[in-house]
Write an enzyme that holds these catalytic residues in place. Sequence first.
Site, PDB file in Angstrom:
ATOM      1  N   GLU A  42       0.880  -1.166   0.000  1.00 56.98           N
ATOM      2  CA  GLU A  42       0.000   0.000   0.000  1.00 56.98           C
ATOM      3  C   GLU A  42       0.916   1.215   0.000  1.00 56.98           C
ATOM      4  O   GLU A  42       1.461   1.608   1.029  1.00 56.98           O
ATOM      5  CB  GLU A  42      -0.901  -0.026   1.232  1.00 56.98           C
ATOM      6  CG  GLU A  42      -2.086   0.906   1.143  1.00 56.98           C
ATOM      7  CD  GLU A  42      -3.013   0.748   2.336  1.00 56.98           C
ATOM      8  OE1 GLU A  42      -2.763   1.403   3.367  1.00 56.98           O
ATOM      9  OE2 GLU A  42      -3.972  -0.032   2.242  1.00 56.98           O
ATOM     10  N   ASP A  53      -2.898  10.792  10.908  1.00 58.68           N
ATOM     11  CA  ASP A  53      -1.605  10.190  11.208  1.00 58.68           C
ATOM     12  C   ASP A  53      -0.883  10.972  12.288  1.00 58.68           C
ATOM     13  O   ASP A  53      -0.990  12.191  12.373  1.00 58.68           O
ATOM     14  CB  ASP A  53      -0.729  10.123   9.945  1.00 58.68           C
ATOM     15  CG  ASP A  53      -1.221   9.088   8.959  1.00 58.68           C
ATOM     16  OD1 ASP A  53      -1.738   8.059   9.407  1.00 58.68           O
ATOM     17  OD2 ASP A  53      -1.089   9.308   7.744  1.00 58.68           O
TER      18      ASP A  53
END
Length: 302
Positions: A42, A53
């Site tokens: 990915e 994140d």
Amino acid sequence: MSETLFPQGELGLAVFLNAGDPAGRLTDLAHMLDTHGVDVLELAVPFPNSPTDGALIRRSAARALAHGTTLDTVLAHLAALTPHLKRLKVVLLADWSHSLRHRDPATTARAVADAGAAALLIHALPPRLRPAWHHALRTQGLPQVTTCYPASAPEVLTAAAQGAAGAYVYLVAHYGRSGTTPAHGHRALADTVTALRRAAPATPVAVGFGVRTAADLAAVADSGAHAAIIGSAAVARIEHAHTEGLDPVTELSAFLTDLRPHRPPHPDAPGGRTTSTTTSTTARTTALTPARTTTREEQPAC
């Protein structure tokens, strides 16, 4: 179940990395993952200040951006790389605002497909633009990775499962920053996995967030999911190599070997899913894996 991206009969594995971190090593990393028997890379086109994140992935993206990594450089590199991969498939992750906002959906979908990407995950795509992008992807025969949460409404789970035909639905283990472990563990996702599989039996379910040890892989398999996504823990090894002046390919390979043994390039494992992991993860892996971090390379900067 579709066997396009993940094998039948065992728990599949996807590894998340930011393209361009480390600079100039994407080919080496991809071939190592391919040899190791990883199913999916990915690969994120780096973007700054991701709201989902934490510090680890943000630092990785910042390093990649500093090396000049863009969607165009990543696509050029993938076009040269993907024909030489035996097992590994590359799923591209691109942020709409940073990488796609000013691009035509049809032209971009064609470029991603021509580069050899197996699917596309569009991060933070505005709802009003989803029909145009979905149509462009369908026209190019490029599958889309969709996302959902255990707390998603039933109709959202159904739409995510059915919208990911040919790719997989990414079940984010819990709300919060990527890399954190769900409070009740990955086995507790079984009801959500069952709902997704019922909505689209041919669409694999991949679980991410907080997957970092062999025990986590076993728990994901016990939930009924088809695959696990390793993100923060893999990026942590890349950062450790960067900080300590070590070879990132060797470091990531060691981490994956701690997680589970190598698999052959083309397995044929009929029957129920199993985990082909080691029984324990070494202390070295545990020490280098952040407890609370994030998930989410030579053309010229990849």
